[in-house]
Design a protein around this motif. Structure first.
Motif, mmCIF file in Angstrom:
data_model
loop_
_atom_site.group_PDB
_atom_site.id
_atom_site.type_symbol
_atom_site.label_atom_id
_atom_site.label_comp_id
_atom_site.label_asym_id
_atom_site.label_seq_id
_atom_site.Cartn_x
_atom_site.Cartn_y
_atom_site.Cartn_z
ATOM 1 N N GLN A 174 0.836 -1.198 0.000
ATOM 2 C CA GLN A 174 0.000 0.000 0.000
ATOM 3 C C GLN A 174 0.878 1.258 0.000
ATOM 4 O OE1 GLN A 174 -3.736 0.139 0.404
ATOM 5 N NE2 GLN A 174 -3.405 -1.892 -0.457
ATOM 6 N N PHE A 177 2.487 2.206 -3.426
ATOM 7 C CA PHE A 177 1.608 2.822 -4.413
ATOM 8 C C PHE A 177 1.177 4.233 -4.022
ATOM 9 C CE2 PHE A 177 1.407 -1.438 -5.992
ATOM 10 C CZ PHE A 177 1.001 -1.343 -7.314
ATOM 11 N N HIS A 181 2.325 9.993 -4.299
ATOM 12 C CA HIS A 181 1.316 11.050 -4.374
ATOM 13 C C HIS A 181 1.489 12.138 -3.309
ATOM 14 C CE1 HIS A 181 -1.090 9.028 -7.461
ATOM 15 N NE2 HIS A 181 -0.685 7.905 -6.878
ATOM 16 N N ALA A 226 -5.937 10.236 -9.796
ATOM 17 C CA ALA A 226 -4.742 9.400 -9.930
ATOM 18 C C ALA A 226 -4.440 8.672 -8.623
ATOM 19 C CB ALA A 226 -3.547 10.247 -10.364
ATOM 20 N N GLN A 229 -6.957 5.883 -8.251
ATOM 21 C CA GLN A 229 -6.607 4.761 -9.120
ATOM 22 C C GLN A 229 -5.484 3.919 -8.513
ATOM 23 O OE1 GLN A 229 -6.128 7.436 -12.608
ATOM 24 N NE2 GLN A 229 -7.216 5.846 -13.729
ATOM 25 N N ASP A 230 -4.481 4.564 -7.937
ATOM 26 C CA ASP A 230 -3.380 3.797 -7.365
ATOM 27 C C ASP A 230 -3.793 3.056 -6.101
ATOM 28 O OD1 ASP A 230 -1.427 3.971 -9.244
ATOM 29 O OD2 ASP A 230 -0.394 5.693 -8.354
ATOM 30 N N ARG A 233 -5.145 0.068 -7.751
ATOM 31 C CA ARG A 233 -4.081 -0.763 -8.335
ATOM 32 C C ARG A 233 -3.274 -1.502 -7.275
ATOM 33 N NH1 ARG A 233 -3.115 4.135 -11.586
ATOM 34 N NH2 ARG A 233 -4.069 3.825 -13.652
ATOM 35 N N ALA A 234 -3.198 -0.944 -6.085
ATOM 36 C CA ALA A 234 -2.408 -1.562 -5.018
ATOM 37 C C ALA A 234 -3.050 -2.838 -4.495
ATOM 38 C CB ALA A 234 -2.232 -0.572 -3.862
#
Length: 301
Positions: A174, A177, A181, A226, A229-230, A233-234
């Motif tokens: 976690q 990813f 940010h 974004a 989304q990550d 994705r994580a």
């Protein structure tokens, strides 16, 4: 939280978010069915691999108008998953009095004057056959009103029988990813999860934590999307290795009893405290889809 983009731009952004959540749903469903197919040995290897049952969940208004809907995808009785739900939705409508009051209290601007809303997201809960494989929850979502928008979600691990190395892997992935940010963002979301996934009437955490955010709006929609989304994705790299690590572990009746009692705690939290459960039921979404997070079996000591 204020909406600052033009109506046409926000419509495109809403579509982009809904498309992404739907794609994430498809990717996770495919990965979980592949895990079922691949589990040909182990304590549950004699079971047939399960597949998801997919049910559309349309939403209509009082006059029959189309208010969107979604897909409820549930897999039961497999080699790896005893029950897992992966739901997608993109719905709109008008908030009721209770939801308006709650959002006004959270500082959502203009909600009392114009209570229209649009929301889309993915919600996932997995309850496993093997008590040594952790249960897991994940969701990401976008919410819009005529005067505001925000993102929310995260993922958290819920093992009946915790293993330190599993917890470490989940959190490290976690972090990998989320860290790009912004400095300090991962510790903030981790602490938020610890606070949110706490069961006050039991005086304990629901699991071993993860990440969580709500009402997330920095004013930069693309950056916030974004991040969302990550977070999505994580999920698979955080969780799939734990399935492979634990699914072959033999279990005892005592282990199963620990799992069922833990599921009772999980059910208590989702029914009493979870904001998403309350919102889904209050806004008239399909009750089976809202409550798919509940385990197939549970017990109380």
């Amino acid at each position: 939280m204020t909406a600052e983009t033009t109506p046409n731009a926000m419509e495109a952004e809403r579509k982009a978010a809904a498309d992404w959540f739907h794609t994430l749903r498809d990717d996770i469903v495919a990965a979980f069915e592949a895990a079922e197919e691949g589990a040909v040995a182990g304590p549950s290897g004699d079971l047939s691999p399960a597949k998801f049952d997919v049910t559309p969940t349309p939403r209509t208004g009082p006059d029959g108008e189309d208010l969107g809907g979604g897909l409820m995808s549930v897999m039961r009785g497999g080699r790896v998953f005893e029950k897992v739900g992966v739901n997608f939705s993109a719905v709109s409508g008008t908030l009721g009095a209770g939801a308006i009051k709650a959002m006004a209290a959270r500082g959502v601007p203009g909600i009392e004057e114009d209570p229209r809303f649009w929301a889309s997201g993915i919600s996932l809960v997995a309850h496993m056959q093997n008590p040594h494989v952790p249960a897991v929850h994940m969701n990401t979502r976008m919410f819009w009103t005529p005067s505001a928008w925000w993102f929310g979600g995260g993922a958290d691990l819920n093992p009946p029988i915790p293993y330190d190395e599993d917890t470490a892997h989940f959190h490290a992935t976690q972090q990998k990813f989320i860290e790009p940010h912004g400095e300090g963002l991962y510790p903030k979301l981790k602490a938020w999860a610890d606070e949110y996934f706490y069961v006050p009437h039991r005086g304990r955490a629901r699991g071993v934590g993860g990440t969580f955010m709500d009402d997330h709006n920095t004013g930069d929609w693309a950056a916030d999307f974004a991040l969302t989304q990550d977070i999505g994705r994580a999920f698979l790299p955080s969780y799939l290795p734990l399935i492979e690590r634990r699914r072959m572990t033999p279990w005892t009746e005592e282990d199963r009893d620990i799992q069922l009692v833990y599921r009772g705690l999980y059910a208590e939290y989702n029914l009493v405290w979870d904001r998403g459960t309350k919102f889904g039921l209050a806004t008239g979404h399909n009750a089976d889809a809202v409550l798919m997070s509940l385990p197939p079996l549970a017990k109380w000591a």
